[in-house]
Design an enzyme around this catalytic site. Structure first.
Site, PDB file in Angstrom:
ATOM      1  N   GLY A 289       0.802  -1.214   0.000  1.00 55.58           N
ATOM      2  CA  GLY A 289       0.000   0.000   0.000  1.00 55.58           C
ATOM      3  C   GLY A 289       0.838   1.268   0.000  1.00 55.58           C
ATOM      4  O   GLY A 289       1.984   1.285  -0.464  1.00 55.58           O
TER       5      GLY A 289
ATOM      6  N   LEU B 243      -4.394  -5.502  -4.486  1.00 59.91           N
ATOM      7  CA  LEU B 243      -3.297  -4.533  -4.491  1.00 59.91           C
ATOM      8  C   LEU B 243      -2.024  -5.134  -3.905  1.00 59.91           C
ATOM      9  O   LEU B 243      -2.036  -5.695  -2.799  1.00 59.91           O
ATOM     10  CB  LEU B 243      -3.718  -3.298  -3.688  1.00 59.91           C
ATOM     11  CG  LEU B 243      -2.674  -2.183  -3.571  1.00 59.91           C
ATOM     12  CD1 LEU B 243      -2.406  -1.562  -4.931  1.00 59.91           C
ATOM     13  CD2 LEU B 243      -3.135  -1.127  -2.571  1.00 59.91           C
ATOM     14  N   ASP B 244      -0.931  -5.026  -4.667  1.00 59.62           N
ATOM     15  CA  ASP B 244       0.413  -5.438  -4.223  1.00 59.62           C
ATOM     16  C   ASP B 244       0.474  -6.898  -3.797  1.00 59.62           C
ATOM     17  O   ASP B 244       1.258  -7.278  -2.923  1.00 59.62           O
ATOM     18  CB  ASP B 244       0.901  -4.542  -3.064  1.00 59.62           C
ATOM     19  CG  ASP B 244       1.102  -3.101  -3.494  1.00 59.62           C
ATOM     20  OD1 ASP B 244       1.398  -2.881  -4.685  1.00 59.62           O
ATOM     21  OD2 ASP B 244       0.963  -2.200  -2.648  1.00 59.62           O
ATOM     22  N   ASP B 245      -0.349  -7.748  -4.429  1.00 59.78           N
ATOM     23  CA  ASP B 245      -0.420  -9.152  -4.018  1.00 59.78           C
ATOM     24  C   ASP B 245      -0.129 -10.107  -5.174  1.00 59.78           C
ATOM     25  O   ASP B 245      -0.255 -11.317  -5.017  1.00 59.78           O
ATOM     26  CB  ASP B 245      -1.806  -9.458  -3.429  1.00 59.78           C
ATOM     27  CG  ASP B 245      -1.866 -10.804  -2.735  1.00 59.78           C
ATOM     28  OD1 ASP B 245      -1.012 -11.053  -1.855  1.00 59.78           O
ATOM     29  OD2 ASP B 245      -2.752 -11.608  -3.083  1.00 59.78           O
TER      30      ASP B 245
END
Length: 287
Positions: free
Chosen positions: A204, A230-232
């Site tokens: 994040g 997100l960001d995964d």
């Protein structure tokens, strides 16, 4: 360059079983293939077999237009997921950027000296800051402002530009916008992002500030494929550097920028060289 001037590369995965290497090698040898590189991996936990094989097209008797039809019976027999690419066709890459230009500058430098074997038909941004850098490199620069109210329209405008340009890969070079689910699903395993932390830590916003507040001794950068979460997405490359109690937030940001450039460029190069297979939110990077 990692590719020969006239070669093809096959990337495939399928349930693991005996005889897979022989099946692929025998198929290629039927058409007089000269195999240049072959690498494989078995994931025991997933019972999955993954392989990359590159061969010279000089003397290869199967026209590549007919490859899919000829290979289909083997692929069906072994339940393969596969793709083949030609070194003669350069992938077409779009770069998205906001205000920070360090990753963009590094990508363009590597592209200009031939390290990234691709075409870059356009750069898209939500700000004007990087226009001069894009124009210096002779690449069309499109500003599409993004707000909470116009996000769908902005993404539709970007889709139109990329469809016109025939884009194969999207690189988010510190593009500070969260892409919608619709956007991501249009380009599965074809959007590469750089995140300025060692994921899964500090995902994040403002990861350097949170790392500083936590008092960590290592900071990192992560390049990954973008998914709906997100960001995964599957991680492609990571790097870290040591910091100390003497470093403030600005020091972390400065040290992190060096990591971000290198990590993103490595990931992009490996993707362009057809060295990455993604599965189960993981990646295999072939040598």
């Amino acid at each position: 360059m990692s590719h020969a001037k006239h070669s093809a590369t096959l990337l495939m995965s399928c349930p693991d079983r005996k005889g897979l290497v022989a099946a692929i090698a025998n198929f290629l040898m039927t058409y007089n293939a000269n195999i240049m590189h072959a690498d494989q991996h078995q994931d025991v936990a997933e019972q999955l077999f993954l392989m990359r094989v590159e061969w010279s097209l000089d003397g290869f008797t199967l026209p590549m237009d007919d490859f899919a039809k000829a290979f289909a019976p083997i692929a069906a027999e072994h339940n393969m997921t596969w793709k083949v690419s030609l070194s003669s066709r350069k992938p077409r890459m779009a770069i998205f950027v906001s205000r920070y230009e360090h990753c963009l500058a590094d990508l363009l430098h590597r592209w200009r000296i031939g390290e990234l074997d691709c075409e870059i038909p356009l750069i898209i941004s939500n700000h004007e800051d990087c226009r001069r850098l894009a124009e210096f490199n002779g690449i069309p620069f499109h500003v599409i402002p993004v707000s909470r109210d116009n996000k769908a329209e902005a993404e539709a405008q970007a889709w139109h530009l990329m469809d016109e340009a025939g884009i194969d890969l999207i690189v988010l070079a510190r593009y500070m916008q969260v892409l919608s689910r619709d956007f991501v699903t249009r380009y599965p395993s074809r959007i590469i992002n750089i995140h300025h932390s060692f994921l899964p830590a500090f995902d994040g916003a403002k990861p350097y500030h949170r790392a500083f507040a936590r008092g960590v001794k290592l900071i990192g950068a992560t390049s990954h494929y973008v998914t709906e979460v997100l960001d995964d997405g599957p991680i492609i490359e990571q790097e870290v550097t040591r910091i100390s109690h003497r470093d403030d937030v600005e020091d972390l940001i400065q040290k992190g920028r060096d990591l971000e450039k290198v990590v993103l460029s490595r990931a992009v190069r490996w993707h362009l060289d057809d060295r990455i297979l993604s599965y189960s939110n993981k990646t295999v990077i072939f040598d």
